[in-house]
Design a protein around this motif. Sequence first.
Motif, PDB file in Angstrom:
ATOM      1  N   SER A 167       0.852  -1.186   0.000  1.00  0.00           N
ATOM      2  CA  SER A 167       0.000   0.000   0.000  1.00  0.00           C
ATOM      3  C   SER A 167       0.888   1.237   0.000  1.00  0.00           C
ATOM      4  CB  SER A 167      -0.897  -0.003   1.232  1.00  0.00           C
ATOM      5  OG  SER A 167      -0.169   0.465   2.336  1.00  0.00           O
ATOM      6  N   ARG A 213       0.611   3.793   1.769  1.00  0.00           N
ATOM      7  CA  ARG A 213       0.909   4.202   3.143  1.00  0.00           C
ATOM      8  C   ARG A 213       2.146   3.473   3.654  1.00  0.00           C
ATOM      9  NH1 ARG A 213      -3.192   4.246   8.354  1.00  0.00           N
ATOM     10  NH2 ARG A 213      -1.872   5.564   9.609  1.00  0.00           N
ATOM     11  N   LEU A 214       2.208   2.174   3.362  1.00  0.00           N
ATOM     12  CA  LEU A 214       3.354   1.377   3.813  1.00  0.00           C
ATOM     13  C   LEU A 214       4.625   1.835   3.099  1.00  0.00           C
ATOM     14  CD1 LEU A 214       4.067  -0.909   5.673  1.00  0.00           C
ATOM     15  CD2 LEU A 214       3.757  -2.503   3.795  1.00  0.00           C
ATOM     16  N   THR A 236       5.751   5.042   4.589  1.00  0.00           N
ATOM     17  CA  THR A 236       6.307   4.785   5.921  1.00  0.00           C
ATOM     18  C   THR A 236       7.730   4.253   5.798  1.00  0.00           C
ATOM     19  OG1 THR A 236       4.095   4.214   6.637  1.00  0.00           O
ATOM     20  CG2 THR A 236       5.901   3.521   8.056  1.00  0.00           C
ATOM     21  N   TYR A 285      10.074   7.007   4.699  1.00  0.00           N
ATOM     22  CA  TYR A 285      10.365   7.923   5.818  1.00  0.00           C
ATOM     23  C   TYR A 285      11.418   7.301   6.725  1.00  0.00           C
ATOM     24  CZ  TYR A 285       6.272  10.997   5.342  1.00  0.00           C
ATOM     25  OH  TYR A 285       5.357  11.894   4.919  1.00  0.00           O
ATOM     26  N   LEU A 318       9.402   4.522  11.679  1.00  0.00           N
ATOM     27  CA  LEU A 318       8.276   3.678  11.250  1.00  0.00           C
ATOM     28  C   LEU A 318       6.966   4.195  11.826  1.00  0.00           C
ATOM     29  CD1 LEU A 318       9.787   0.087  11.480  1.00  0.00           C
ATOM     30  CD2 LEU A 318       9.148   1.335   9.423  1.00  0.00           C
ATOM     31  N   LEU A 319       7.009   4.479  13.121  1.00  0.00           N
ATOM     32  CA  LEU A 319       5.782   4.915  13.798  1.00  0.00           C
ATOM     33  C   LEU A 319       5.320   6.271  13.271  1.00  0.00           C
ATOM     34  CD1 LEU A 319       4.710   3.111  16.165  1.00  0.00           C
ATOM     35  CD2 LEU A 319       5.148   5.111  17.612  1.00  0.00           C
ATOM     36  N   GLY A 336       6.275   7.782  10.582  1.00  0.00           N
ATOM     37  CA  GLY A 336       5.981   7.695   9.144  1.00  0.00           C
ATOM     38  C   GLY A 336       4.585   7.164   8.910  1.00  0.00           C
ATOM     39  N   TRP A 337       4.226   6.118   9.673  1.00  0.00           N
ATOM     40  CA  TRP A 337       2.900   5.514   9.516  1.00  0.00           C
ATOM     41  C   TRP A 337       1.803   6.537   9.805  1.00  0.00           C
ATOM     42  CZ3 TRP A 337       1.118   1.322   7.286  1.00  0.00           C
ATOM     43  CH2 TRP A 337      -0.151   0.867   7.600  1.00  0.00           C
ATOM     44  N   LEU A 338       1.996   7.279  10.917  1.00  0.00           N
ATOM     45  CA  LEU A 338       0.986   8.274  11.286  1.00  0.00           C
ATOM     46  C   LEU A 338       0.923   9.404  10.253  1.00  0.00           C
ATOM     47  CD1 LEU A 338       1.516   8.512  15.136  1.00  0.00           C
ATOM     48  CD2 LEU A 338      -0.349   7.425  13.878  1.00  0.00           C
ATOM     49  N   ALA A 377       1.945   9.437   7.106  1.00  0.00           N
ATOM     50  CA  ALA A 377       1.439   8.973   5.809  1.00  0.00           C
ATOM     51  C   ALA A 377      -0.075   8.826   5.874  1.00  0.00           C
ATOM     52  CB  ALA A 377       2.098   7.658   5.423  1.00  0.00           C
ATOM     53  N   GLY A 378      -0.556   8.334   7.014  1.00  0.00           N
ATOM     54  CA  GLY A 378      -1.998   8.190   7.182  1.00  0.00           C
ATOM     55  C   GLY A 378      -2.702   9.527   7.049  1.00  0.00           C
TER      56      GLY A 378
END
Length: 371
Positions: free
Chosen positions: A8, A10-11, A14, A17, A88-89, A91-93, A95-96
């Motif tokens: 995805s 988003r992944l 992430t 990032y 990772l954390l 980036g995930w937030l 990107a979301g």
Amino acid sequence: MNRRPGLSTRLKLTLSYAGFLLLAGALLLAVVWLFLLRYVPDGALVAGPGSGVRGAPVQRVAPTRSDLQRAFAPRAGQALFFLLVFGLLGGWLLAGRMLAPLTRIADAARTAANGSLSHRIRMEGPNDEFRELADVFDTMLEQLQSHVTEQQRFAANASHELRTPLAISQTLLDVARSDPTRDHGELIERLHTVNTRAIDLTEALLLLSRGNNRSFTRETVDLSLIAEEATETLLHLAERRGITLDVTGEATHTAGSPALLLRVVSNLVQNAIVHNLPTGGTVTVHTESRHDASVLQVENTGHRLPAQLLPTLTEPFQRGTTRIRTNDHAGVGLGLAIVQSIVRAHDGTLDLTPRPTGGLVVTIRLPRHPR
Ligand SMILES: Nc1ncnc2c1ncn2[C@@H]1O[C@H](COP(=O)(O)OP(=O)(O)O)[C@@H](O)[C@H]1O
Ligand SMILES: [Mg+2]
């Protein structure tokens, strides 16, 4: 649609990032490491006598490179690990958050794909790429919806108009069946008239779709010859109504389908005759080659037309306020719609201007074509 399964967005965001953060951290640590190395000599060396207080010799022991390595490496490893987790954390937030508008747009697209065109995204917030995409999408949905509504109205009108002659035929046949002694000559005559009307209507509809499809071959056409031909066939109609029909102008060339352009001029001249004054009306067809366009103008006397009525006249099945129903040439309101669609297919424009004293001037501009 069948697609290969993939990561995805988003992944992917992430990971990139976190990757960049890790890379930057590693580079920074490497610089620090190199910096430290410059000040720490290789091997276990004891520094020379330093200058102590009151000249007392002091032995100072500097750390060796391996000491440094032992102290630095685990900390550096920890720092990198922290950066990875943080990257990772975070980036995930992030990107979301960034992709949230895209999810809304995708949801709207899915709703539209399922057939509901009334849904709008109505993205709020400042103008950015996503907002622009959402706005374009809303505009597209709006146009699509009005187009579909128009098509539905058209289909309903066409069916209604086509049903009328069929229903009349049915009634005539029913009457004939219930009373076999009646005169069949009259019945056949009326059935013939009704059938002709149905054929005319079907042909008009086919013509309209042909114009919309742009599926015709183009050749050089002289509009003045087309005007001559159209007026010649309609001359008897004009004479019967006591209307003077004039054709003026010069050779005017354009590229297009002669048959379709003949239909355009015929429809316009027929309108000019039919929607004219009851007596003593005039119709003038004029062709002219201007520097930017080939122009054909049909002008006729007649009743005054309300200005707000004009834009609607080119819509299919729209008739003017005074519905002129005569046995010959009873129109169903497709004449100007056909003209409009053919003129558009020829990359031209159609203009309707009311004459101050009553009647109409219809101007068609088509692309010029050198002879
Ligand atoms: N030359 C004209 N002069 C005055 N009114 C016109 C003229 N042409 C068209 N109109 C008006 O526009 C309406 C739509 O024209 P058209 O699409 O050809 O349908 P129809 O002729 O079948 O009624 C007509 O009903 C008439 O009221
Ligand atoms: Mg007409």
